[in-house]
Design a protein around this motif. Structure first.
Motif, short mmCIF file in Angstrom:
data_model
loop_
_atom_site.label_atom_id
_atom_site.label_comp_id
_atom_site.label_asym_id
_atom_site.label_seq_id
_atom_site.Cartn_x
_atom_site.Cartn_y
_atom_site.Cartn_z
N ILE A 61 11.78 14.72 -0.66
CA ILE A 61 12.72 13.86 0.08
C ILE A 61 13.11 12.59 -0.70
O ILE A 61 14.18 12.02 -0.47
N HIS A 62 12.27 12.16 -1.64
CA HIS A 62 12.56 10.87 -2.30
C HIS A 62 13.97 10.77 -2.91
O HIS A 62 14.65 9.77 -2.67
N PRO A 63 14.41 11.79 -3.67
CA PRO A 63 15.71 11.63 -4.34
C PRO A 63 16.89 11.45 -3.38
O PRO A 63 17.93 10.94 -3.79
N PHE A 64 16.73 11.86 -2.13
CA PHE A 64 17.82 11.70 -1.16
C PHE A 64 18.18 10.23 -0.98
O PHE A 64 19.26 9.90 -0.49
N PHE A 65 17.26 9.35 -1.34
CA PHE A 65 17.46 7.93 -1.08
C PHE A 65 17.74 7.13 -2.35
O PHE A 65 17.84 5.92 -2.31
N TYR A 66 17.82 7.81 -3.50
CA TYR A 66 18.02 7.06 -4.75
C TYR A 66 19.42 6.48 -4.84
O TYR A 66 20.40 7.09 -4.41
N GLN A 67 19.49 5.29 -5.43
CA GLN A 67 20.77 4.71 -5.80
C GLN A 67 21.18 5.40 -7.11
O GLN A 67 20.37 6.10 -7.73
N GLU A 68 22.39 5.10 -7.55
CA GLU A 68 22.84 5.71 -8.80
C GLU A 68 21.88 5.37 -9.94
O GLU A 68 21.38 4.24 -10.00
N ASN A 69 21.62 6.31 -10.78
CA ASN A 69 20.73 6.13 -11.95
C ASN A 69 19.28 5.82 -11.60
O ASN A 69 18.54 5.35 -12.46
N TRP A 98 0.66 8.96 -4.62
CA TRP A 98 0.42 8.87 -3.17
C TRP A 98 0.85 7.53 -2.58
O TRP A 98 1.32 7.46 -1.45
N PHE A 99 0.62 6.45 -3.32
CA PHE A 99 0.89 5.10 -2.77
C PHE A 99 2.02 4.46 -3.56
O PHE A 99 2.48 5.01 -4.56
N CYS A 100 2.45 3.28 -3.14
CA CYS A 100 3.51 2.62 -3.92
C CYS A 100 2.88 1.97 -5.16
O CYS A 100 1.67 1.74 -5.22
N ASP A 101 3.70 1.68 -6.14
CA ASP A 101 3.16 1.15 -7.40
C ASP A 101 2.48 -0.21 -7.22
O ASP A 101 1.58 -0.55 -7.97
N ASN A 102 2.90 -0.96 -6.23
CA ASN A 102 2.23 -2.24 -5.96
C ASN A 102 0.74 -2.06 -5.71
O ASN A 102 -0.05 -2.97 -5.97
N PHE A 103 0.35 -0.92 -5.20
CA PHE A 103 -1.06 -0.70 -4.84
C PHE A 103 -1.95 -0.70 -6.10
O PHE A 103 -3.14 -0.98 -6.01
N LEU A 104 -1.33 -0.43 -7.26
CA LEU A 104 -2.10 -0.43 -8.52
C LEU A 104 -2.73 -1.80 -8.81
O LEU A 104 -3.75 -1.88 -9.49
N LYS A 105 -2.11 -2.85 -8.28
CA LYS A 105 -2.64 -4.20 -8.51
C LYS A 105 -4.07 -4.35 -8.02
O LYS A 105 -4.78 -5.26 -8.41
N TYR A 106 -4.44 -3.47 -7.10
CA TYR A 106 -5.75 -3.64 -6.44
C TYR A 106 -6.83 -2.74 -7.02
O TYR A 106 -7.94 -2.70 -6.50
N VAL A 129 0.82 -1.22 0.00
CA VAL A 129 0.00 0.00 0.00
C VAL A 129 0.86 1.28 0.00
O VAL A 129 0.86 2.03 -0.97
N TYR A 130 1.58 1.51 1.08
CA TYR A 130 2.26 2.80 1.22
C TYR A 130 3.70 2.79 0.70
O TYR A 130 4.22 3.83 0.30
N GLY A 131 4.35 1.65 0.74
CA GLY A 131 5.72 1.55 0.25
C GLY A 131 6.74 1.70 1.36
O GLY A 131 6.51 2.41 2.35
N LYS A 132 7.88 1.04 1.17
CA LYS A 132 8.88 1.09 2.23
C LYS A 132 9.85 2.24 2.03
O LYS A 132 10.06 2.70 0.90
N ILE A 133 10.43 2.68 3.12
CA ILE A 133 11.41 3.77 3.06
C ILE A 133 12.76 3.11 2.81
O ILE A 133 13.20 2.26 3.59
N PRO A 134 13.41 3.49 1.71
CA PRO A 134 14.60 2.74 1.31
C PRO A 134 15.89 3.10 2.05
O PRO A 134 16.96 2.94 1.50
N GLY A 135 15.80 3.57 3.26
CA GLY A 135 17.03 3.92 3.98
C GLY A 135 16.70 4.63 5.28
O GLY A 135 15.55 4.72 5.68
N VAL A 136 17.77 5.11 5.88
CA VAL A 136 17.62 5.78 7.18
C VAL A 136 18.27 7.15 7.05
O VAL A 136 19.34 7.27 6.44
N MET A 137 17.63 8.16 7.59
CA MET A 137 18.24 9.49 7.56
C MET A 137 17.74 10.33 8.72
O MET A 137 16.53 10.33 8.99
N ASN A 163 13.01 7.14 -9.80
CA ASN A 163 11.69 6.96 -9.19
C ASN A 163 11.79 5.90 -8.11
O ASN A 163 12.62 4.99 -8.23
N PRO A 164 10.89 5.95 -7.13
CA PRO A 164 10.88 4.85 -6.16
C PRO A 164 10.53 3.53 -6.86
O PRO A 164 9.82 3.53 -7.87
N ARG A 165 11.05 2.42 -6.35
CA ARG A 165 10.72 1.12 -6.94
C ARG A 165 9.27 0.74 -6.59
O ARG A 165 8.66 1.38 -5.73
#
Ligand code: GTR
Length: 425
Positions: free
Chosen positions: A212-220, A313-321, A71-79, A223-225
């Protein structure tokens, strides 16, 4: 220029689509599909949850994981906050009734920087005070007529009727939302108010290159996964960062912080309450779909509609529903149950059919089983109360007359609920 026209055309088509969706919306209760809610006290392996220990050690983490992944998606790190600056304070706010503080929280990673402005009004007391913390929609300067409040420089949704043009606020918007923020009543009741413009953490648009999202991106990564955080989770994360600050503020009793939000910000408040147990109380004002309302009822706003109008608003997985709610491993009563045994208030409005008031009530009712397992009274009502007849156990609920809004009436109930659970003045 060409790009700009394309964006305009796209937004026009999208808003047309959203309006068409709204027209198709069902408000007829006889058309609610037959549905079976997942039982909050039955594990995903079919076993029954009979003890507090199994709830805390197994079922609660399993449910939290489903909401995170689906539903909401995980936070890909700690800050953490990299710097706090209290840049304005006064003992003379509200004609001497309150302390006011304006604070910046800075977030830094590599060459990225984000500044978040926090506005606080605190009653003058020698002891630490309980506070309500909640996001505002259009900037801290909109919550009260106080010329000392700095106008936000962040991106804000256009609203020409209050002078917000080209996504920048002007002086005209000062105090434009004061009816939703009865600061004086809150202070006189002995509570502090902490508020932040939600767009400081993530501007509310389908664009993951800002906030805040881009602060957690890996190289290249741009968008959030598919299982990573959308904007609601980013706003909830921001509330937790505000809590990190409140734990350091000598004037605040950080064990008595109520997180509150209206509408989309109510969704964020609920997710913050579910993911961060430091919030001692959680208040959802008309949070609707993806908030307190049950998704499976499909009355008012549906998963498909919300994912279409607000794809960020939600993670892309939520589209399945989308139109597939029965496949959801959870429903929103289980989100409310994650807050147990902490006090939780769910509020609806009679004129807010889009948010499905009955779905919000039922969600609170079904979450009660977990409160009871933990030895607490949940919602003290089996049937939906009449309008303007609040009920308050460890879960509180009211449906008031009027439209979708955060009103003085709502605040009066939250203050009473806080008096009951935080021990009054
Ligand atoms: C609506 C949206 C709702 C609610 C509301 C708000 O357009 O469909 O889910 O969040 O916005 O935040 O005001």
């Amino acid at each position: 220029m060409r790009k700009y026209s394309l964006i305009l055309l796209f937004s026009f088509l999208m808003s047309g689509y959203a309006n068409a969706q709204r027209e198709k919306v069902n408000y007829d209760k006889s058309k609610i599909p037959v549905y079976k809610l997942p039982d909050v006290l039955t594990r995903f392996n079919g076993r029954k949850v009979k003890s507090e220990k199994v709830w805390l050690k197994k079922q609660r983490p399993d449910i939290l994981k489903q909401f995170t992944d689906e539903v909401y998606g995980k936070i890909p790190g700690v800050m953490g906050i990299s710097e706090v600056k209290v840049w304005e304070s006064s003992d003379e706010a509200l004609n001497g009734l309150a302390h006011r503080k304006q604070i910046s929280l800075f977030f830094t990673k590599d060459d990225r920087h984000l500044e978040v402005n926090v506005l606080m009004y605190l009653p003058k007391k020698s002891a630490k005070v309980s506070v309500f913390v909640g996001y505002n929609f259009t900037g801290n300067h909109t919550v009260i007529n106080d010329p000392a409040i700095r106008l936000t420089e962040s991106w804000v949704n256009d609203n020409p009727s209050i002078g917000i043009i080209n996504n920048q606020v002007t002086e005209q918007s000062r105090a434009s939302d004061e009816d939703s923020w009865p600061v004086e009543e809150i202070i006189k009741a002995g509570y502090g108010l902490v508020t932040i413009y939600y767009g400081d953490f993530d501007p509310d648009k389908n664009d993951f290159s800002d906030g805040i999202h881009p602060f957690f991106y890996q190289e290249n990564q741009a968008n959030p996964r598919y299982n990573e955080w959308g904007s609601v989770a980013a706003w909830a994360w921001g509330l937790s960062k505000a809590m990190d600050y409140l734990e350091q503020d000598p004037m605040v009793d950080s064990k008595k912080v109520a997180v509150l939000g209206h509408s989309r910000l109510g969704k964020a408040a609920l997710w913050a309450g579910a993911t961060d147990p430091r919030f001692a109380m959680v208040i959802s004002n008309e949070s609707g779909c993806g908030g307190a309302a049950l998704s499976r009822r499909k009355i008012g706003e549906t998963v498909h509609m919300i994912n279409t109008s607000f794809p960020h608003w939600f993670c892309d997985n939520f589209l399945k529903y989308n139109d597939n709610e029965n496949l959801l491993p959870v429903d929103q009563h289980m989100l409310l149950a994650l807050i147990a045994p902490r006090p939780l208030y769910v509020a609806s409005a009679e004129g807010d059919k889009w948010a499905d008031p009955r779905g919000e009530f039922l969600s609170a009712k079904y979450a009660s089983a977990v409160y009871e397992l933990l030895g607490k009274e949940g919602l003290p009502a089996k049937e939906m109360p009449e309008v303007n007849q609040p009920v308050m156990g460890n879960i509180g609920y009211h449906i008031r007359t009027g439209k979708h809004d955060l009103t003085l009436y709502d605040w009066q109930q939250y203050i009473q609920f806080a008096d009951k659970h935080f021990g009054g003045k």
